[in-house]
Scaffold this motif. Structure first.
Motif, short mmCIF file in Angstrom:
data_model
loop_
_atom_site.label_atom_id
_atom_site.label_comp_id
_atom_site.label_asym_id
_atom_site.label_seq_id
_atom_site.Cartn_x
_atom_site.Cartn_y
_atom_site.Cartn_z
N VAL A 53 0.86 -1.18 0.00
CA VAL A 53 0.00 0.00 0.00
C VAL A 53 0.90 1.23 0.00
O VAL A 53 1.84 1.31 0.77
CB VAL A 53 -0.90 0.04 1.26
N ARG A 54 0.59 2.16 -0.90
CA ARG A 54 1.41 3.36 -0.96
C ARG A 54 0.50 4.58 -1.01
O ARG A 54 -0.40 4.67 -1.85
CB ARG A 54 2.30 3.33 -2.20
N SER A 56 2.10 10.74 3.38
CA SER A 56 2.76 9.75 2.53
C SER A 56 3.12 8.56 3.41
O SER A 56 3.57 8.73 4.54
CB SER A 56 4.01 10.33 1.89
N LEU A 57 2.95 7.36 2.86
CA LEU A 57 3.12 6.17 3.69
C LEU A 57 3.35 4.99 2.78
O LEU A 57 2.75 4.89 1.70
CB LEU A 57 1.84 5.97 4.51
N GLU A 58 4.26 4.08 3.19
CA GLU A 58 4.46 2.85 2.43
C GLU A 58 4.29 1.68 3.38
O GLU A 58 4.89 1.66 4.45
CB GLU A 58 5.85 2.83 1.79
N VAL A 59 3.48 0.72 2.98
CA VAL A 59 3.22 -0.43 3.83
C VAL A 59 3.60 -1.69 3.06
O VAL A 59 3.06 -1.94 1.98
CB VAL A 59 1.73 -0.49 4.22
N PRO A 60 4.53 -2.51 3.60
CA PRO A 60 4.87 -3.75 2.90
C PRO A 60 3.78 -4.81 3.06
O PRO A 60 2.97 -4.72 3.98
CB PRO A 60 6.17 -4.19 3.59
N ARG A 61 3.78 -5.77 2.17
CA ARG A 61 2.79 -6.84 2.23
C ARG A 61 2.94 -7.62 3.53
O ARG A 61 4.04 -7.89 3.98
CB ARG A 61 3.00 -7.78 1.04
N SER A 66 -9.28 8.30 11.29
CA SER A 66 -10.40 7.70 10.56
C SER A 66 -10.45 8.21 9.13
O SER A 66 -10.73 7.45 8.21
CB SER A 66 -11.72 8.03 11.26
N THR A 67 -10.17 9.48 8.96
CA THR A 67 -10.18 10.05 7.62
C THR A 67 -9.17 9.32 6.74
O THR A 67 -9.47 8.96 5.59
CB THR A 67 -9.86 11.55 7.67
N LEU A 68 -7.99 9.06 7.28
CA LEU A 68 -6.95 8.38 6.51
C LEU A 68 -7.43 6.99 6.11
O LEU A 68 -7.28 6.56 4.96
CB LEU A 68 -5.68 8.29 7.36
N LEU A 69 -8.05 6.30 7.05
CA LEU A 69 -8.53 4.94 6.77
C LEU A 69 -9.64 4.97 5.72
O LEU A 69 -9.68 4.13 4.82
CB LEU A 69 -9.04 4.32 8.07
N ARG A 70 -10.51 5.95 5.83
CA ARG A 70 -11.63 6.04 4.89
C ARG A 70 -11.13 6.42 3.50
O ARG A 70 -11.74 6.02 2.49
CB ARG A 70 -12.66 7.05 5.39
N LEU A 71 -10.05 7.16 3.45
CA LEU A 71 -9.44 7.47 2.15
C LEU A 71 -8.92 6.18 1.51
O LEU A 71 -9.11 5.93 0.32
CB LEU A 71 -8.29 8.46 2.32
N LEU A 72 -8.27 5.36 2.34
CA LEU A 72 -7.76 4.08 1.84
C LEU A 72 -8.91 3.19 1.37
O LEU A 72 -8.81 2.52 0.34
CB LEU A 72 -7.00 3.37 2.95
N GLY A 126 -3.05 14.00 -4.19
CA GLY A 126 -2.29 12.82 -3.84
C GLY A 126 -2.77 11.57 -4.56
O GLY A 126 -3.72 11.63 -5.35
N ARG A 127 -2.10 10.47 -4.24
CA ARG A 127 -2.26 9.25 -4.98
C ARG A 127 -2.30 8.10 -4.00
O ARG A 127 -1.55 8.07 -3.02
CB ARG A 127 -1.02 9.12 -5.85
N ILE A 128 -3.17 7.13 -4.26
CA ILE A 128 -3.20 5.94 -3.42
C ILE A 128 -3.00 4.72 -4.31
O ILE A 128 -3.65 4.60 -5.35
CB ILE A 128 -4.55 5.82 -2.67
N GLU A 129 -2.08 3.85 -3.91
CA GLU A 129 -1.83 2.62 -4.66
C GLU A 129 -2.03 1.44 -3.74
O GLU A 129 -1.59 1.45 -2.60
CB GLU A 129 -0.38 2.60 -5.15
N ILE A 130 -2.70 0.43 -4.25
CA ILE A 130 -2.80 -0.82 -3.49
C ILE A 130 -2.37 -1.94 -4.41
O ILE A 130 -2.91 -2.08 -5.52
CB ILE A 130 -4.24 -1.06 -2.98
N ASP A 131 -1.42 -2.73 -3.95
CA ASP A 131 -0.94 -3.87 -4.73
C ASP A 131 -0.51 -3.44 -6.14
O ASP A 131 -0.86 -4.08 -7.13
CB ASP A 131 -2.05 -4.93 -4.82
N GLY A 132 0.21 -2.34 -6.19
CA GLY A 132 0.77 -1.91 -7.46
C GLY A 132 -0.23 -1.30 -8.43
O GLY A 132 0.09 -1.03 -9.58
N ARG A 133 -1.46 -1.04 -7.98
CA ARG A 133 -2.49 -0.54 -8.86
C ARG A 133 -2.95 0.80 -8.30
O ARG A 133 -3.22 0.90 -7.10
CB ARG A 133 -3.65 -1.53 -8.82
#
Ligand SMILES: Nc1ncnc2c1ncn2[C@@H]1O[C@H](COP(=O)(O)OP(=O)(O)OP(=O)(O)O)[C@@H](O)[C@H]1O
Ligand SMILES: [Mg+2]
Lengths: 301, 363
Positions: B7-8, B26-31, B46-52, B61-68
């Motif tokens: 997750v990025r 900005s945040l990077e989370v490994p699998r 909560s706002t951050l989580l709801r954005l995810l 900004g940009r949100i990526e999950i699993d390279g997408r």
């Protein structure tokens, strides 16, 4: 145990009983005078013939009911009322639900929309009927004026047997839908937002969410509204007095209006009483069936 | 962190009329990681989580999950599940229908559904409760249903918003262990919001400490505990948290200096780094905690062995050993921190300053 103590106990018990009856009496008197007595009197009256000066009324059993079933007017009126209920109940409930869903969504001028929908409910039925009388007036009524703009011929909505009943239905729906909407709106607001979000994350479309979550949660409200609509379909006849008086040729006459006519225009109290009893039976059975059927599928929170 | 990024978040911002929400996160989370988002109330967790989750859309900004890239995708297409603070169970559906709601919506075959249900109820210990409605369950059981619903379909990313906050302390500990076990077993990537630092410390591999909509420090629990980046972090992490002293009072540069309470020593006044006044003493059996006041310090306290009677107002000499000091850069927005945390304030129980206790052990 001595005799005197037993006597004392008995007296105390009797005093308690008197106390209880005294407490009960106001409700008992009110209910007896205004509910039990009229019901029983109605049933009783319906079993007697109509008295005139020459032949006084006598007990005739179910003859009045037999006469009703043979009366073509009664059959037409009953059929009218069935149509009326069959149209106004579902249409006003569906309309109320749709309006409530809309007024509950995030739309601009939400307060205005809600008020606009609710206004018809606040009007007395007589006033509403007068407004609609103006809508329906042939020649210069609103409907004809609008129709005229598109070159449609003038229609006497209330004056012809084919349209009179439908015109009456429209007024009732207009009046009831806003009222039912308020209940739906209140119920919708008790459904927490995170249920929608949870469903959304699970991949439910709006329609699925509505069908699988919202509608089941609205079931208690629907049940309540349904029973009310059923009762209103018999009870709500004020507008008939203004709009059509049941005409032309009974085409828009409903049962309660006919009962009123029989009792106070034709002075046929037994036949009016018999009709009242029939209506009460039908309404009672209807409500019982609805509660039984829907209760099983209703989730009360 | 050799694992690839799963997750990025890149400069994500979502605010309401220029206030609240989150700013430039900005945040990077490994699998397979367990990330705790920690911070005081209203800091934007909560706002951050709801954005995810896709329940809010970022302004920038940009949100990526699993390279997408998923920045503007609806929640259902992001391949994630969520546990809500209020559980958000459907009250008219029973446990089984609640758990299977999503799979039914997605028209998963009946056999696959049954198998998944059996697995999920077994893992969460809900066997035998399948026919109950949520109203007929205890708080802990409801919580488990919410968990089961989140894990049943095997989405690789699970978001949790304060999932334990409605449970009592005892239950919290047991469900906490269940969550951790579930995450390991399924290899889930979990992003977990909490305002409880003990919870964050004991559960996660990475803590994201937030403040006023920004990330204050991101790192493993040890790093936040031993090497807080700012006085805010120092005052937030640990139980009790660090004392923060203005460097000027210690005779060094005028920057804040943090120190763990257990490292502070009592010395004669003439050898002291600073002098502080006793406010109160708390006798805790094996030791006494002395709350101290000094005009240039915050959260200052001292731990003494056994019972030491010290009347309030007594002046004590303190030594702050060099090797335990943490020097901070001057903290620009120190004065408008929303809730300056006090010892024991965040967790609901009284500060327990045991010098030997590592935060991970504080179950
Ligand atoms: N829909 C919204 N409209 C306006 N402001 C909002 C909205 N949602 C959140 N905010 C604001 O954004 C800020 C962060 O809110 P958020 O819910 O993310 O806090 P939180 O960290 O989850 O707090 P808590 O621990 O109390 O749940 C708050 O100041 C809040 O007032
Ligand atoms: Mg929150």
């Amino acid at each position: 145990m001595t005799d005197s103590t037993r006597q004392l106990q008995q007296m105390a018990r009797r005093r308690q009983a008197v106390h209880g009856w005294l407490l009960l009496s106001p409700a008992l008197i009110m209910l007896s005078t205004f509910a039990f007595y009229p019901s029983v009197a109605t049933v009783w009256t319906s079993l007697w013939s109509r008295g005139t000066r020459r032949n006084p009324s006598e007990f005739v059993g179910l003859e009045n009911y037999q006469r009703l079933l043979d009366d073509p007017t009664f059959r037409e009126v009953a059929w009218n009322n069935l149509l009326y209920a069959g149209v106004t109940i579902p249409v006003s409930i569906v309309l109320a639900l749709v309006m409530a869903l809309w007024a509950n969504a995030k739309i601009p001028a939400r307060g205005f929309v809600r008020t606009a929908y609710f206004t018809p409910t606040m009007l007395p039925m007589i006033a509403a009927a007068n407004i609609w009388l103006f809508f329906y007036t042939p020649g210069f009524g609103v409907l004809d004026t609008i129709g005229g703009l598109f070159g449609a011929p003038s229609v006497n909505w209330l004056g012809q047997p084919e349209t009179a009943l439908w015109a009456i239905c429209a007024v009732t729906i207009w009046k009831e839908a806003g009222f039912f909407m308020v209940f739906y709106l209140a119920a919708l607001q008790t459904i927490p937002e995170d249920l929608r979000e949870a469903a959304q994350i699970e991949g439910a479309s709006r329609w699925t969410y509505l069908r699988r979550i919202v509608l089941p949660l609205l079931m208690p409200t629907t049940l309540f509204v349904l029973v009310n609509a059923l009762i209103n379909s018999v009870k709500l006849i004020d507008h008939l007095f203004i709009l059509t008086k049941g005409g032309p040729s009974d085409s828009s006459k409903l049962i309660l209006y006919y009962i009123w006519e029989s009792a106070f225009a034709f002075f046929d109290a037994p036949s009016a009483a018999a009709m009242t009893v029939l209506v009460l039976i039908v309404l009672g059975v209807g409500a019982a069936v609805q509660f039984r059927m829907l209760d099983r599928r209703t989730h009360y929170r | 962190m050799s694992e690839p990024v799963f997750v990025r978040l890149d400069g994500v911002t979502r605010q309401w009329n220029g206030a609240g929400g989150v700013r430039d996160v900005s945040l990077e989370v490994p699998r397979g990681a367990f990330v705790a988002i920690l911070g005081p109330s209203g800091c934007g967790k909560s706002t951050l989580l709801r954005l995810l989750a896709g329940l809010e859309t970022p302004e920038a900004g940009r949100i990526e999950i699993d390279g997408r890239e998923v920045t503007h995708l609806p929640p259902a297409q992001r391949g994630l599940s969520m546990v809500f603070q209020s559980y958000a169970l459907f009250p008219h559906l029973n446990v089984r229908e609640n758990i299977l709601f999503g799979m039914k919506v997605r028209r998963v075959s009946r056999d696959a559904r049954e198998a998944a249900l059996a697995r999920a109820t077994k893992m969460t210990g809900l066997e035998g409760l399948e026919r109950r409605k949520p109203a007929e369950l205890s708080g802990g059981q409801r919580q488990r249903v919410a968990l089961a619903r989140a894990v049943v379909s095997g989405k690789p990313l699970c978001l949790m918003d304060e999932p334990l906050s409605n449970l009592d302390a005892k239950l919290r500990h047991s469900v906490r262990r269940d969550i951790k076990a579930l995450q390991r077993q399924l290899g889930l990537t979990v992003i977990y919001v909490t305002h409880d630092q003990t919870e964050a410390m004991s559960l996660s591999d990475t803590i994201v400490l937030m403040r006023d909509g920004r990330t204050e420090q991101i790192g493993p629990p040890e790093a936040l505990y031993h090497a807080p980046a700012t006085p805010f972090v120092a005052r937030f992490i640990g139980d009790p948290p660090m004392a923060v002293v203005d460097g000027a009072a210690l005779g060094v540069a005028a920057h804040p200096v943090g120190i763990r309470i257990e490292a502070i020593e009592r010395v004669p006044l003439n050898e002291a780094d600073i002098e502080a006044e006793v406010v109160e003493t708390e006798y805790l059996g094996a030791r006494t905690q002395v709350l101290l006041h000094h005009p240039a310090a915050e959260g200052l306290a001292l731990i003494l062995p056994d019972r030491v009677p010290l009347p309030p107002g007594t002046r004590l000499g303190l030594r702050l050993p060099q090797e335990h000091r943490v020097r901070f850069a001057a903290d620009p927005h120190r004065n408008h921190a929303p809730h300056p945390p006090l010892p024991g304030d965040r967790d609901g129980h009284v500060a327990d300053p045991n010098p030997n206790t590592h935060p991970e052990d504080q179950a």
